[in-house]
Design a protein around this motif. Structure first.
Motif, mmCIF file in Angstrom:
data_model
loop_
_atom_site.group_PDB
_atom_site.id
_atom_site.type_symbol
_atom_site.label_atom_id
_atom_site.label_comp_id
_atom_site.label_asym_id
_atom_site.label_seq_id
_atom_site.Cartn_x
_atom_site.Cartn_y
_atom_site.Cartn_z
ATOM 1 N N THR A 38 -24.686 63.120 29.281
ATOM 2 C CA THR A 38 -24.323 61.822 29.035
ATOM 3 C C THR A 38 -24.083 61.578 27.325
ATOM 4 O O THR A 38 -23.119 61.195 26.798
ATOM 5 N N GLY A 39 -25.158 62.304 26.822
ATOM 6 C CA GLY A 39 -25.225 62.290 25.195
ATOM 7 C C GLY A 39 -23.915 63.080 24.844
ATOM 8 O O GLY A 39 -22.986 62.592 23.716
ATOM 9 N N ASN A 40 -23.872 64.196 25.078
ATOM 10 C CA ASN A 40 -22.770 65.038 24.506
ATOM 11 C C ASN A 40 -21.407 64.562 24.770
ATOM 12 O O ASN A 40 -20.588 64.860 23.742
ATOM 13 N N THR A 41 -21.151 63.926 25.920
ATOM 14 C CA THR A 41 -19.916 63.341 26.252
ATOM 15 C C THR A 41 -19.498 62.074 25.400
ATOM 16 O O THR A 41 -18.472 62.378 24.760
ATOM 17 N N ILE A 42 -20.611 61.318 25.033
ATOM 18 C CA ILE A 42 -20.007 59.963 24.500
ATOM 19 C C ILE A 42 -19.895 60.316 22.927
ATOM 20 O O ILE A 42 -19.049 59.814 22.279
ATOM 21 N N ARG A 43 -20.861 61.470 22.408
ATOM 22 C CA ARG A 43 -20.645 61.665 21.123
ATOM 23 C C ARG A 43 -19.438 62.432 20.693
ATOM 24 O O ARG A 43 -18.696 62.358 19.740
ATOM 25 N N THR A 44 -18.957 63.141 21.862
ATOM 26 C CA THR A 44 -17.560 64.012 21.446
ATOM 27 C C THR A 44 -16.531 63.006 21.694
ATOM 28 O O THR A 44 -15.638 63.028 20.596
ATOM 29 N N LEU A 45 -16.538 61.973 22.586
ATOM 30 C CA LEU A 45 -15.401 61.052 22.598
ATOM 31 C C LEU A 45 -15.205 60.226 21.408
ATOM 32 O O LEU A 45 -14.381 59.848 20.986
ATOM 33 N N LEU A 46 -16.314 59.847 20.839
ATOM 34 C CA LEU A 46 -16.568 59.116 19.806
ATOM 35 C C LEU A 46 -15.900 59.492 18.543
ATOM 36 O O LEU A 46 -15.185 58.915 17.743
ATOM 37 N N LYS A 47 -16.188 60.816 18.342
ATOM 38 C CA LYS A 47 -15.773 61.707 17.274
ATOM 39 C C LYS A 47 -14.132 61.935 17.205
ATOM 40 O O LYS A 47 -13.466 61.546 16.413
ATOM 41 N N GLU A 48 -13.627 62.363 18.429
ATOM 42 C CA GLU A 48 -12.509 62.792 18.529
ATOM 43 C C GLU A 48 -11.348 61.701 18.799
ATOM 44 O O GLU A 48 -10.281 61.964 18.199
ATOM 45 N N MET A 49 -11.720 60.819 19.579
ATOM 46 C CA MET A 49 -10.712 59.494 19.896
ATOM 47 C C MET A 49 -11.247 58.548 18.789
ATOM 48 O O MET A 49 -10.507 57.429 18.772
ATOM 49 N N ARG A 50 -12.124 58.756 17.932
ATOM 50 C CA ARG A 50 -12.401 57.743 16.682
ATOM 51 C C ARG A 50 -12.613 56.379 17.319
ATOM 52 O O ARG A 50 -11.976 55.547 17.092
ATOM 53 N N LEU A 108 -17.984 55.510 32.366
ATOM 54 C CA LEU A 108 -18.032 55.801 31.218
ATOM 55 C C LEU A 108 -17.317 54.612 30.508
ATOM 56 O O LEU A 108 -16.214 54.116 30.939
ATOM 57 N N VAL A 109 -18.138 54.084 29.600
ATOM 58 C CA VAL A 109 -17.732 52.823 28.990
ATOM 59 C C VAL A 109 -17.236 53.076 27.524
ATOM 60 O O VAL A 109 -17.859 53.622 27.066
ATOM 61 N N LEU A 110 -15.890 52.598 27.254
ATOM 62 C CA LEU A 110 -15.585 52.889 26.086
ATOM 63 C C LEU A 110 -14.978 51.775 25.165
ATOM 64 O O LEU A 110 -14.371 50.769 25.672
ATOM 65 N N GLY A 111 -15.251 51.690 23.818
ATOM 66 C CA GLY A 111 -14.820 50.462 22.853
ATOM 67 C C GLY A 111 -13.704 50.810 22.368
ATOM 68 O O GLY A 111 -12.814 51.669 22.736
ATOM 69 N N GLN A 112 -13.507 49.995 21.354
ATOM 70 C CA GLN A 112 -12.069 49.790 20.519
ATOM 71 C C GLN A 112 -11.973 51.124 19.532
ATOM 72 O O GLN A 112 -13.082 51.772 19.242
ATOM 73 N N LYS A 113 -10.764 51.541 19.415
ATOM 74 C CA LYS A 113 -10.458 52.613 18.537
ATOM 75 C C LYS A 113 -10.903 52.010 17.024
ATOM 76 O O LYS A 113 -10.430 50.846 16.640
ATOM 77 N N LYS A 114 -11.302 52.925 16.183
ATOM 78 C CA LYS A 114 -11.366 52.540 14.750
ATOM 79 C C LYS A 114 -9.948 52.029 13.963
ATOM 80 O O LYS A 114 -9.937 51.002 13.057
ATOM 81 N N SER A 115 -8.969 52.796 14.614
ATOM 82 C CA SER A 115 -7.630 52.464 14.111
ATOM 83 C C SER A 115 -6.943 51.214 14.458
ATOM 84 O O SER A 115 -6.330 50.464 13.932
ATOM 85 N N GLY A 116 -7.817 50.769 15.607
ATOM 86 C CA GLY A 116 -7.166 49.386 16.218
ATOM 87 C C GLY A 116 -6.033 49.583 17.194
ATOM 88 O O GLY A 116 -5.616 48.661 17.776
ATOM 89 N N ASP A 117 -5.683 50.887 17.467
ATOM 90 C CA ASP A 117 -4.629 51.325 18.381
ATOM 91 C C ASP A 117 -5.012 51.199 19.682
ATOM 92 O O ASP A 117 -6.348 50.915 20.160
ATOM 93 N N ASN A 118 -4.247 50.759 20.618
ATOM 94 C CA ASN A 118 -4.456 50.735 22.129
ATOM 95 C C ASN A 118 -4.571 52.062 22.800
ATOM 96 O O ASN A 118 -4.147 53.166 22.122
ATOM 97 N N TYR A 119 -5.341 52.021 23.990
ATOM 98 C CA TYR A 119 -5.438 53.354 24.513
ATOM 99 C C TYR A 119 -3.945 53.752 25.227
ATOM 100 O O TYR A 119 -3.324 52.903 25.919
ATOM 101 N N ASN A 120 -3.382 54.769 24.665
ATOM 102 C CA ASN A 120 -2.159 55.267 25.028
ATOM 103 C C ASN A 120 -2.203 56.231 26.355
ATOM 104 O O ASN A 120 -3.274 56.446 26.878
#
Length: 828
Positions: A320-332, A412-424
């Motif tokens: 769980t930890g590695n998954t959300i850390r990777t998503l946070l970093k790569e998907m910003r 898996l719960v995901l927040g907003q992108k730092k860029s403000g973009d939507n999930y495409n």
């Protein structure tokens, strides 16, 4: 050629309009969009006919028709801006005035007030404006301004999907208006000629294309990326054209070579055809490097996530930890969480950016994930729905349910992108592909943890049941239960309390690390204190810190910091309460401990009841006849209660067996032993899991083998009761067959004790007339037919004959005894 282009545009526009309208024929925005399309088609046809007729009257009519349909288009555009952004039905106070104004302008356009006359030119009809043409200009500006302001105001209020749709609408709207205003308004005012006005409707294709795309598409491209790529490709195309013009000028003007221009053009086109795809790929690569740096590479990120799932399938925290850390970093992303709920021992929340302690939030999200069929996007939920409000209030943009074939085990719960973009679409595809991999990894980790916990628990339970098989003293068993409970939970001390005969109080029967005086003198009234409250509610309690004012006065040791108290219940009857405690401030009990000890207490309660039965069986010789009969009846009811389909079965078998004994004129001692054997013939089923006994279908070979052991288990239970030696043999052999194919010993014919053969007939007859999980009951006549069919193979033929004759002879008496068994048809 122009007419072909016009026809193509009309067909394209009608296809777009039909697609949107058929997508949802009841939605106001789709209906108005259809009217918008029809007005553009009318505008296009009017322009084409006006420029291709050589008769003055017809040219004047179609020019005015062009302005009329333009007015209608502008009105529908204004109305569409309201319908498209409306939350529900279109407001009549807005729709009616806009519609009336459009109709008025449509009619007014056919009068000389707007178009006074036309001049026939070589290229078509040139418009001469009327004296009130300014009304058309005002209407033009009013409608465009109204539509623009409406979209802007709505754009400021909404987020996500609808905001992105409005961006698309603006993009197409801007291109269309720029094109139409240039051809139909600006150039005619500057040049005094309407030669290019016939191309005005063509610009509306931009509006219709982008709007229909925004309405129909489930997921939209990022508008920022779309615009940037469009600009990049336009610049690239411009550079190619500029290069071609420069090359042509250099060849024909500067060098003044005597080369055929047609041949040069053919050569250039040929080169462009050969280099188009490589050039396109090169331009796309350069564009991505310029504008989209920092965006993840789809395949690389997916591979990384899958590797995380595979490498951490035994370590849930790492997974769980590695998954959300990777998503946070790569998907910003701003924040993310991994929520698990596969089983009680696996419930956990791993978060970055969110508060892990918000249990109510994670419970709601888990329930939302359970009801979802796919990824949940806040953008796509109804604005006023409770789910969307929940997600928006906590900054959640996406929830990916983690599902297996049997259940939803997490999210898996995901927040907003730092860029403000939507999930495409790319983001959604990535998550949907990763979801099944995550589910497999979580299920593997859950199985690994569950397997370890089960092994520890089974070791404890097996150890305890090994003692029970040797019939220990009840006090020894109670001590064993407390020892094993402390071992399973890692507690530092504990006690076991049983309900006293008055059914109003609890007393400590055994304890560890508890002062002997406390053990001796403690008697708790049910409903008072921790154990008393647990006994009354039959619900467990876990207390960490012991700050609860209702319970602190009842704590006998001040240094106890964490405690668990669990009811011991079997067959809905309270036996006692099991208590565990810890003294260390840092060693508190978790919910997982409560789950384990609760299961343990349930098994222990059943073990205590069994041990109590064993002790009573050992002391049968001390009972009088009444006590003895009541005890065997109670024991039979305990066995029957394990299987609701055979409730009362033991009593029925007993009566049938005794009746056969009476027909055979057996002595009173043998009849009394047969009566006891009838009640206790299924005693061994105490040791068979209820899941097997109540299985709604045929048993597996392993399950059937377990059931076949019940005669031996029953005989083993009675082996220390010397006064029941004959009864023990009857129970052991009541599943032997007359032909020797029975169990457990395979005895044949007269080798089988007579009483056991009697039990076989009585037991089989009542079983056939009982409803089972896998079949309905047989009628009396059908059951008798079965006895005759297997007489001589399964049953003693002499006993079958006697039993059937007895049923006919005593039919009314038997029916009277067993009215709950036989129907009126059976009596007849």
């Amino acid at each position: 050629m122009e007419q072909i282009v016009t026809l193509i545009v009309i067909v394209f526009v009608l296809v777009l309009g039909s697609a949107v309208f058929l997508n949802n024929k009841k939605k106001p925005a789709n209906i108005v969009f259809g009217l918008l399309v029809l007005s553009i088609v009318g505008w296009t046809i009017s322009n084409d006919l006006a420029d291709n007729t050589r008769q003055f009257s017809q040219a004047l009519f179609w020019v005015r028709g062009s302005f009329a349909f333009t007015s209608l288009f502008l009105g529908m555009l204004w109305l569409f801006s309201h319908a498209y952004t409306a939350k529900g039905r279109l407001n009549p106070r807005i729709a009616i005035p806009i519609s009336i104004s459009a109709v008025i302008m449509f009619i007014l356009s056919f009068t000389p007030a707007i178009v006074r006359t036309v001049e026939l030119k070589s290229w078509g009809a040139n418009t001469i404006n009327g004296n009130y043409f300014f009304i058309f200009l005002i209407y033009f500006l009013l409608t465009l301004t109204g539509a623009t302001l409406r979209l802007i105001s709505r754009y400021k209020k909404v987020r996500g999907q609808q905001r992105q749709q409005i961006q698309y609408l603006f993009f197409g709207f801007s291109l269309s208006i720029l094109f139409g205003a240039t051809t139909n308004l600006i150039l005619p005012l500057i040049t005094g000629s309407t030669e290019l006005a016939k191309y005005g409707p063509f610009g509306m294709v931009f509006l219709l294309a982008f709007t229909s795309f925004a309405i129909i598409r489930h997921r939209l491209l990022d508008i920022r990326l779309l615009v940037l790529k469009s600009v990049a490709y336009s610049i690239s195309f411009g550079l190619v054209i500029a290069g071609y013009v420069a090359f042509t000028f250099l060849v024909f003007q500067e060098l003044q070579l005597a080369v055929d221009q047609t041949a040069v053009n053919v050569a250039i086109v040929f080169v462009l055809i050969l280099t188009f795809n490589p050039f396109k790929a090169f331009i796309q690569k350069i564009t991505d490097q310029l504008f989209f740096r920092g965006r993840y590479k789809f395949n690389d990120l997916l591979s990384e996530l899958i590797n995380i799932a595979k490498q951490n399938s035994r370590d849930i925290n790492a997974l769980t930890g590695n998954t959300i850390r990777t998503l946070l970093k790569e998907m910003r992303l701003e924040q993310a969480a991994f929520v698990l709920s596969g089983s009680p021992n696996m419930s956990a929340v791993k978060t970055i950016g969110y508060e892990a302690g918000k249990k109510s939030l994670w419970d709601k999200l888990q329930k939302l994930a359970e009801n979802a069929t796919g990824i949940i996007l806040a953008d796509e939920l109804d604005d006023n729905s409770a789910s969307k409000i929940l997600l928006r209030d906590h900054g959640i943009e996406a929830v990916l349910p983690i599902k297996t074939k049997r259940a939803t085990i997490g999210a898996l719960v995901l927040g907003q992108k730092k860029s403000g973009d939507n999930y495409n679409r790319e983001d959604i595809s990535l998550l949907e592909l990763f979801g099944p991999q995550a589910a497999i990894a979580v299920e593997n980790a859950e199985s690994f943890v569950e397997r370890g916990r089960r092994i520890a628990e089974l070791k404890s339970l097996n150890k305890m049941f090994r003692h029970i098989e040797h019939f220990p003293n009840l006090d020894i068993l109670l001590e064993e239960i407390v020892e094993e409970a402390i071992s399973v939970t890692g507690a530092e001390g504990g006690s076991l309390m049983l309900v006293n005969k008055d059914n109003k109080t609890l007393s400590i029967k055994t304890a560890k690390n508890l002062h002997p005086l406390i053990k001796l003198n403690t008697k708790i009234r049910i409903g008072k204190g921790i154990a008393g409250t647990v006994a009354k509610t039959q619900e467990p309690l876990i207390i960490n810190g012991l700050h609860d004012p209702d319970f602190k006065p009842n704590i006998k040791r001040e240094n106890i910091h964490s405690a668990i108290s669990v009811p011991m219940v079997t067959e809905d009857k309270l036996i006692g309460v099991l208590n565990m405690n810890r003294t260390s401030r840092h060693a508190v009990f978790a919910e997982e401990s409560l789950t384990i000890i609760r299961a343990f207490a349930s098994q222990a309660a059943e073990a205590i009841v069994k041990a109590d039965h064993y002790n009573q069986i050992e002391n049968l010789s001390l009972m009088n006849d009444t006590q003895f009969r009541e005890f065997t009846r109670a024991l039979a009811r305990t066995v029957d209660a394990k299987d609701p389909y055979t409730y009362g079965h033991s009593e029925a078998v007993t009566r049938f067996a005794v009746m056969i004994a009476e027909e055979l004129n057996l002595d009173e001692q043998r009849k009394r032993s047969l009566e006891i054997a009838g009640r206790l013939h299924d005693l061994g089923k105490i040791g068979i899991p209820e899941s097997i006994l109540n299985k709604p279908g045929f048993l597996t070979d392993e399950e059937y083998a377990a059931v076949r052991k019940h005669p031996e288990i029953g005989a083993t239970i009675l082996k220390h009761a010397e006064s029941l030696k004959d009864v023990r043999d009857m129970i052991l052999y009541h599943h032997e067959r007359y032909d020797g194919a029975g169990y457990p010993k395979g005895l044949k014919g007269e080798e089988i004790p007579l009483e056991a053969r009697i039990l076989t007939v009585a037991d089989s007859f009542d079983t056939m007339m009982s409803r089972r999980p896998y079949r309905e009951s047989l009628s009396r006549s059908e059951a008798i037919a079965e006895l005759k069919k297997y007489s001589g193979s399964q049953f003693d033929p002499k006993l079958v004959k006697i039993f059937i004759e007895m049923l006919h002879k005593r039919g009314l008496k038997v029916v009277k005894h067993f009215t709950w068994r036989f129907s009126d048809e059976d009596v007849a």
